[in-house]
Design an enzyme around this catalytic site. Structure first.
Site, PDB file in Angstrom:
ATOM      1  CG  HIS A 196     -38.615  35.533 -15.019  1.00 55.88           C
ATOM      2  ND1 HIS A 196     -39.330  36.616 -14.642  1.00 55.88           N
ATOM      3  CD2 HIS A 196     -38.742  35.414 -16.348  1.00 55.88           C
ATOM      4  CE1 HIS A 196     -39.909  37.111 -15.721  1.00 55.88           C
ATOM      5  NE2 HIS A 196     -39.571  36.396 -16.766  1.00 55.88           N
ATOM      6  CG  ASN A 470     -36.157  39.224 -21.506  1.00 55.69           C
ATOM      7  OD1 ASN A 470     -35.210  39.836 -21.959  1.00 55.69           O
ATOM      8  ND2 ASN A 470     -36.769  39.564 -20.390  1.00 55.69           N
ATOM      9  CG  ASP A 471     -40.531  34.934 -23.467  1.00 51.93           C
ATOM     10  OD1 ASP A 471     -39.967  33.843 -23.283  1.00 51.93           O
ATOM     11  OD2 ASP A 471     -41.189  35.506 -22.588  1.00 51.93           O
ATOM     12  CB  CYS A 518     -40.763  45.661 -21.507  1.00 47.77           C
ATOM     13  SG  CYS A 518     -41.592  44.215 -22.165  1.00 47.77           S
TER      14      CYS A 518
HETATM   15  C1  PEP Z   1     -39.772  39.423 -22.303  1.00 49.68           C
HETATM   16  O1  PEP Z   1     -40.078  38.287 -22.657  1.00 49.68           O
HETATM   17  O2  PEP Z   1     -38.928  40.132 -22.875  1.00 49.68           O
HETATM   18  C2  PEP Z   1     -40.422  40.026 -21.122  1.00 49.68           C
HETATM   19  C3  PEP Z   1     -40.241  41.271 -20.801  1.00 49.68           C
HETATM   20  O3  PEP Z   1     -41.189  39.221 -20.367  1.00 49.68           O
HETATM   21  P1  PEP Z   1     -40.620  38.116 -19.351  1.00 49.68           P
HETATM   22  O4  PEP Z   1     -39.137  38.309 -19.236  1.00 49.68           O
HETATM   23  O5  PEP Z   1     -41.307  38.377 -18.071  1.00 49.68           O
HETATM   24  O6  PEP Z   1     -40.999  36.836 -19.995  1.00 49.68           O
HETATM   25 MG    MG Z   2     -41.815  37.313 -21.923  1.00 48.23          MG
END
Ligand code: PEP
Ligand code: MG
Length: 589
Positions: A196, A470-471, A518
């Site tokens: 993050h 991302n996850d 996202c």
């Molecule tokens: C993700 O995991 O891609 C996401 C958008 O959420 P975060 O990065 O806040 O975990």
């Molecule tokens: Mg995430």
């Protein structure tokens, strides 16, 4: 090492751009504890300082205990009882006091050494009881250290303009407070590409390089440094010619950025007129105007946990309502997707020790693997009062705009069902109170392999789905998004990820459900055309990247993008796929 000598280190490039400035070392609470000798006549004062820290720590624990007697499960009361006993144990009281007198050193270093000694002693014992006791001891000592060095952390307001921040690790709540005028760049030892802190640095356009030995930097005398976030270079004491070269590169970047930013007001559409909607990811509710200026069609992901992370306490229902209402109104009918608290994982919990919210995190304890632990929807279902107040605030705000709910880290369909059921119950509760609510869409984040695999079932129960790459990348490739040691294994351009996205889009299309991406890959010029070709028509990226994404989309025809995706899906080796995409997309860097 001579002062004028230029030294270059290579690290992991995290956020592009060139930062030039003076170094400032930024300490984390758990960073190295300095060892300071204490004059004999000052020793009793040092003992007094320690006693005060102990007293404050006891007060914390007693407060938490009182609260959990009413609300918490009995195990918590027991754990806090153990902590209280430890704070009165001779090991913590007399042994440390004796050591301060005997060694005549600062208390922090003595507490720290004692804990390290114990950790070492018990590390080989598999016995669960002993492991738990060491964990308790660490917990207790952290609390004491927190009271001993409350001002050790550098405050952002004290940081001069054009500073390069050097730290072992940055937590998101710290990064979010940094401003681009103060901070020229970040350099850390720990941290991964989609941690993050990294996402925020990129969103703010602050260059960032990780995986650099900060301890080594401390030994180098330096006045100025250059951080090349694109190449992952850190240059200390740059020579005049080096400085000139990088000033030129920086100028070039600014010019390119200026040109691309013209795209922000153009429509998101392909050359052949296919409409693509571009939304913004948001951490700070005050930035709604900024994202509209950058051409966003609304907020595709509001990371509501930042309301907690920056304040270090959970906002009340009323506070949340005020914030959501203001955002909804400012967006003037454009969507506002509020992701319910995604607490945990790499969003490190830094809770005020004397806040009642410390209780929630004590109950989870120190998780050895927080990414697989009590995170996001799991955390909210464990503490239904938090979910309840957040859903109430969202529903109350729903009449002021186009508000939607997004559920993070869903790994089983029952989690989504529970949120839907609770939303309905709360709607009825509000109606009984005479408070109006509007219909609200509930979306499911697909970011865990299990939810990707059962996406055909999930899409049927969701009003929309949001792919969190991302996850998803972290969990599918088993590569920690925050760990630079596995950064070479962590990337979205992996055949498995493209195939999963293909599967999700196919399921969503079959049931006519919108699907949005996202994660950070939605802003990667190498991924955007493939996503387009896989059928993605909605992207949510940080506001700063909207012009770049629009610029990229406006260069492609849909047929070409589909052909690209078709070819990409044929690949089985990650490296080959990367090379293919890099050549085919002519990525703008
Ligand atoms: C993700 O995991 O891609 C996401 C958008 O959420 P975060 O990065 O806040 O975990
Ligand atoms: Mg995430």
């Amino acid at each position: 090492m001579s002062q004028a000598e230029e030294v270059i280190l290579r690290g992991l490039p995290i956020s592009k751009g060139i930062g030039i400035g003076s170094p400032v070392f930024f300490f984390n609470a758990d960073d190295e504890i300095p060892e300071i000798s204490i004059a004999k006549k000052e020793v009793e004062k040092e003992v007094e300082r320690y006693r005060r820290a102990l007293f404050l720590s006891r007060q914390d624990v007693e407060g938490l205990q009182k609260m959990s007697l009413n609300e918490g499960p009995p195990e918590i009361v027991a754990i806090l009882g153990t902590h209280l006993e430890m704070l009165q144990d001779p090991l913590i009281t007399t042994v440390i006091e004796d050591k301060i007198r005997q060694l005549q050193r600062n208390t922090e270093s003595i507490v720290h050494h004692l804990i390290e000694e114990y950790k070492l002693k018990f590390s080989t014992l598999q016995d669960h009881y002993f492991q738990e006791r060491v964990r308790d001891l660490i917990d207790v000592s952290r609390r004491i250290l927190g009271h001993l060095r409350p001002l050790d952390k550098v405050q952002w307001v004290d940081i001069p303009h054009h500073s390069v921040i050097l730290a072992h690790e940055l937590v998101p709540s710290e990064t979010i407070e940094a401003s681009g005028t103060q901070v020229s760049a970040f350099v850390t030892s720990a941290g991964g590409i989609t941690s993050h802190a990294a996402i925020i640095a990129r969103a703010k356009g602050i260059p960032y390089v990780a995986n650099v030995d900060i301890k080594l930097l401390k030994r180098i005398e330096m006045q100025s440094m250059i951080v090349d976030g694109s190449q992952g270079l850190v240059i200390m004491n740059p020579q005049r010619s080096t400085l000139k070269k990088y000033q030129e590169i920086k100028k070039g970047h600014l010019e390119k950025f200026r040109l691309i930013s013209h795209s922000s007001h153009l429509r998101g559409e392909t050359v052949d007129g296919y409409e693509v909607r571009i939304f913004a990811n948001l951490e700070n509710p005050k930035e709604v105007d900024f994202l509209l200026k950058n051409g966003a069609e609304g907020v595709g992901l509001f990371r509501s946990e930042y309301l907690f992370l920056s304040k270090k306490m959970f906002p009340t229902e009323e506070e949340q309502f005020q914030i959501y209402r203001r955002m909804a109104k400012n967006l003037k009918g454009r969507p506002l997707v509020i992701r319910i608290f995604d607490i945990g994982g790499d969003k490190k919990i830094d809770v005020l020790p004397d806040s009642p919210d410390a209780w929630y995190f004590q109950t989870i304890g120190v998780e050895t693997n927080p990414a697989l632990g009590c995170r996001a929807i799991r955390f909210l279902l464990r503490y239904p009062n938090l979910l309840h107040s957040q859903l109430r605030a969202i529903l109350r705000a729903s009449v002021f705009g186009e508000v939607q709910i997004l559920v993070p880290m869903v790994s089983d369909i029952s989690e989504l069902r529970t949120v839907r059921q609770k939303t309905q119950e709360i709607r009825e509760e509000l109606e009984r109170e005479g408070i109006a609510t509007a219909p609200i869409s509930i979306g499911c984040m697909i970011e865990v392999p299990s939810s990707a695999i059962i996406c055909d079932a999930l899409v049927q129960e969701s009003d929309f789905v949001s792919i969190g790459t991302n996850d998803l990348v972290q969990y599918v490739l088993a590569a920690d998004r925050s760990n630079p040691a596995v950064s070479d294994l962590y990337f979205a351009t992996h055949p498995s990820i493209l195939r999963l996205i293909h599967m999700i889009v196919t399921s969503a299309n079959r049931f006519c459900k919108p699907v949005i991406v996202c994660g950070e890959s939605a802003a990667d010029p190498m991924m955007v055309p493939v996503l387009l070709g896989l059928g993605i028509r909605e992207f949510s990226v940080s506001a700063r990247h909207i012009p770049l994404v629009k610029h990229t989309i406006r260069k492609w025809r849909i047929l070409e993008a589909c052909r690209l995706a078709e070819q990409a899906l044929e690949y089985t080796v990650a490296q080959d796929l990367r090379q293919f995409l890099s050549a085919a997309t002519d990525a703008i860097v």
